[in-house]
Write a protein that holds these residues in place. Sequence first.
Motif, PDB file in Angstrom:
ATOM      1  N   ALA A   1       0.799  -1.362  -0.195  1.00 17.89           N
ATOM      2  CA  ALA A   1      -0.345  -0.053   0.217  1.00 17.89           C
ATOM      3  C   ALA A   1       0.568   1.436   0.010  1.00 17.89           C
ATOM      4  CB  ALA A   1      -0.682   0.049   1.471  1.00 17.89           C
TER       5      ALA A   1
ATOM      6  N   LEU B   1      -1.219   6.554  11.263  1.00 19.86           N
ATOM      7  CA  LEU B   1      -1.235   6.781  10.374  1.00 19.86           C
ATOM      8  C   LEU B   1      -2.450   4.772  10.750  1.00 19.86           C
ATOM      9  CD1 LEU B   1      -0.232   6.027   7.513  1.00 19.86           C
ATOM     10  CD2 LEU B   1       1.316   4.403   7.880  1.00 19.86           C
ATOM     11  N   HIS B   2      -2.148   4.380  11.654  1.00 22.48           N
ATOM     12  CA  HIS B   2      -1.626   2.825  11.777  1.00 22.48           C
ATOM     13  C   HIS B   2      -3.550   2.726  12.572  1.00 22.48           C
ATOM     14  CE1 HIS B   2      -1.276   4.715  15.903  1.00 22.48           C
ATOM     15  NE2 HIS B   2      -2.159   4.056  16.361  1.00 22.48           N
ATOM     16  N   ALA B   3      -4.641   4.137  12.329  1.00 18.25           N
ATOM     17  CA  ALA B   3      -5.195   4.446  12.014  1.00 18.25           C
ATOM     18  C   ALA B   3      -6.661   4.306  10.718  1.00 18.25           C
ATOM     19  CB  ALA B   3      -6.049   5.414  13.495  1.00 18.25           C
ATOM     20  N   SER B   4      -5.920   4.201  10.141  1.00 23.60           N
ATOM     21  CA  SER B   4      -6.055   4.646   8.388  1.00 23.60           C
ATOM     22  C   SER B   4      -6.335   3.415   7.657  1.00 23.60           C
ATOM     23  CB  SER B   4      -4.975   5.295   7.750  1.00 23.60           C
ATOM     24  OG  SER B   4      -4.436   4.686   7.473  1.00 23.60           O
ATOM     25  N   ASN B   5      -7.028   3.355   6.748  1.00 23.59           N
ATOM     26  CA  ASN B   5      -7.484   2.283   6.215  1.00 23.59           C
ATOM     27  C   ASN B   5      -7.856   0.248   6.861  1.00 23.59           C
ATOM     28  OD1 ASN B   5      -6.278   2.336   2.916  1.00 23.59           O
ATOM     29  ND2 ASN B   5      -4.659   3.195   4.643  1.00 23.59           N
ATOM     30  N   ASP B   6      -9.326   1.329   7.755  1.00 21.56           N
ATOM     31  CA  ASP B   6      -9.974   0.377   8.546  1.00 21.56           C
ATOM     32  C   ASP B   6      -9.285  -0.641   9.239  1.00 21.56           C
ATOM     33  OD1 ASP B   6     -11.741   1.743   7.987  1.00 21.56           O
ATOM     34  OD2 ASP B   6     -11.987   1.123   5.742  1.00 21.56           O
TER      35      ASP B   6
ATOM     36  N   VAL C   1      -3.428  -1.332   8.548  1.00 16.68           N
ATOM     37  CA  VAL C   1      -2.330  -0.860   8.385  1.00 16.68           C
ATOM     38  C   VAL C   1      -1.514  -0.999  10.145  1.00 16.68           C
ATOM     39  CG1 VAL C   1      -0.514   1.258   8.454  1.00 16.68           C
ATOM     40  CG2 VAL C   1      -2.682   0.850   6.793  1.00 16.68           C
ATOM     41  N   MET C   2      -0.105  -2.322   9.444  1.00 14.38           N
ATOM     42  CA  MET C   2       0.835  -2.608  10.698  1.00 14.38           C
ATOM     43  C   MET C   2       1.746  -1.722  10.271  1.00 14.38           C
ATOM     44  SD  MET C   2      -1.090  -5.118  11.860  1.00 14.38           S
ATOM     45  CE  MET C   2      -2.476  -4.182  11.523  1.00 14.38           C
TER      46      MET C   2
END
Lengths: 140, 140, 140, 140
Positions: free
Chosen positions: D71, D92-97, D100-101
């Motif tokens: 991604a 960023l980890h809160a994006s894309n449902d 994101v790791m």
Amino acid sequence: MSKPQTSPAPLTLEDARRIIAAGERKADDIGQPMNIAVADAGGNLIAHVRMDGAWMGSIDISIKKAWTSRAFDISTKELATLTQSGGDFFGLHASNDGRVMIFAGGVPLKRDGVVVGAVGVSGGSGKQDHEVAEAAAKAL
Amino acid sequence: MSKPQTSPAPLTLEDARRIIAAGERKADDIGQPMNIAVADAGGNLIAHVRMDGAWMGSIDISIKKAWTSRAFDISTKELATLTQSGGDFFGLHASNDGRVMIFAGGVPLKRDGVVVGAVGVSGGSGKQDHEVAEAAAKAL
Amino acid sequence: MSKPQTSPAPLTLEDARRIIAAGERKADDIGQPMNIAVADAGGNLIAHVRMDGAWMGSIDISIKKAWTSRAFDISTKELATLTQSGGDFFGLHASNDGRVMIFAGGVPLKRDGVVVGAVGVSGGSGKQDHEVAEAAAKAL
Amino acid sequence: MSKPQTSPAPLTLEDARRIIAAGERKADDIGQPMNIAVADAGGNLIAHVRMDGAWMGSIDISIKKAWTSRAFDISTKELATLTQSGGDFFGLHASNDGRVMIFAGGVPLKRDGVVVGAVGVSGGSGKQDHEVAEAAAKAL
């Protein structure tokens, strides 16, 4: 790397009830009502108890601490040290669709050294939750 | 550990309206439009008001602050001190499927010392949100 | 506290296209392909463009930066300063079911001083995303 | 900015199996069972393997590390340095449902310098996960 041909017996509901009862006794001793949950080797809930007066928000947490402890075969207390900002596994809590709890209170349950499930406790301080979980786990 | 045979009366819609009205007056005093929500003892919403000009993103936050405050019988301001990276409950915000708010603005509502619900406020700084929530809670 | 009897005209698709085109030009200037999204006053998407070669993971982020910027009437760059661990709004990213982006690239769109929507940009560094968003916003 | 008229061949299941097999060999070498996942250029899973004894909680993580690495066309090890509290991409980890790791173990797969997919590994320390992912990626 041959594998053993047998496994330890799976957790039964009777096991789970004994584990939870031991946790309740410890929670009574320290005077803090708790949510206590037991999960099987697949991470699925066998039994959950909310002691009178225990926090509503801790229902979910106790169940997820049990899941987490089995999912990574580790206590959530140990996991906490790895998952703070700056740690090697910061961001772990965002995995597994919100099922990962990274603070103390989850402990794996072992039979013959093999993890067969986990217990999760929530309702007090991190120290209290972990103590109750350890006391519960000893009842297996 | 015998329990009392009676409980305080549950929150009514009339209670919730009085609480919200008190919050609105405080918000007007400090000149910051707010979202104000009141939840019952089960954490479920009784009423919510978005004052004209209050942030759209705060609708959800006010409702969830009320839920959180009841779920753990604590103000979200106090919860904030325990849930930063490095704190005992870091990761709490990942529990309960995204309903846990860990910044100031939620306050439990008590009758005879028993928590019967909570109020959640969002729309200003943390200090303002907490002030409005406290003013609202006093109207119970 | 009387309110004005009129509002600025809502954003049209034509407005959104002009805003996005300006963003694309800036992105070309700095040589970094971007996702650019425009949301209306309700936070709902009007248009989105993924420039060739822009990150797949930034589609969602650009749309949510636009939503966030409108939801709190603030640039996500400013929001970032308030939402780090230790900040007044740490935990904000856990609200609104995952729609809140707390890093640079979202900017409110204003007409006559009133926020009528927002633009969200994702695809480069925080500095680049913000620059492109500002260039896009100026085209309104 | 003219674009090439051809692209590298897409990843096949045979490619994925070879990549995973190389990862398994490396995991055996270091004595740590792993989850290994391969995603295509669209971020979609082609194949996943859970080695005997690997953590249950790492299934999801390996798949999402592969997704994340594609991604943003970056290793998740590098992403980790940008996404801690205080970093440019914190949140960023809160994006894309929740996909994101932001910790080590995901590596892009390239053909002729073009990213055609990614491999994600989870089951050991961050260092181990990354090593296995690199060994796997070399098999393309």
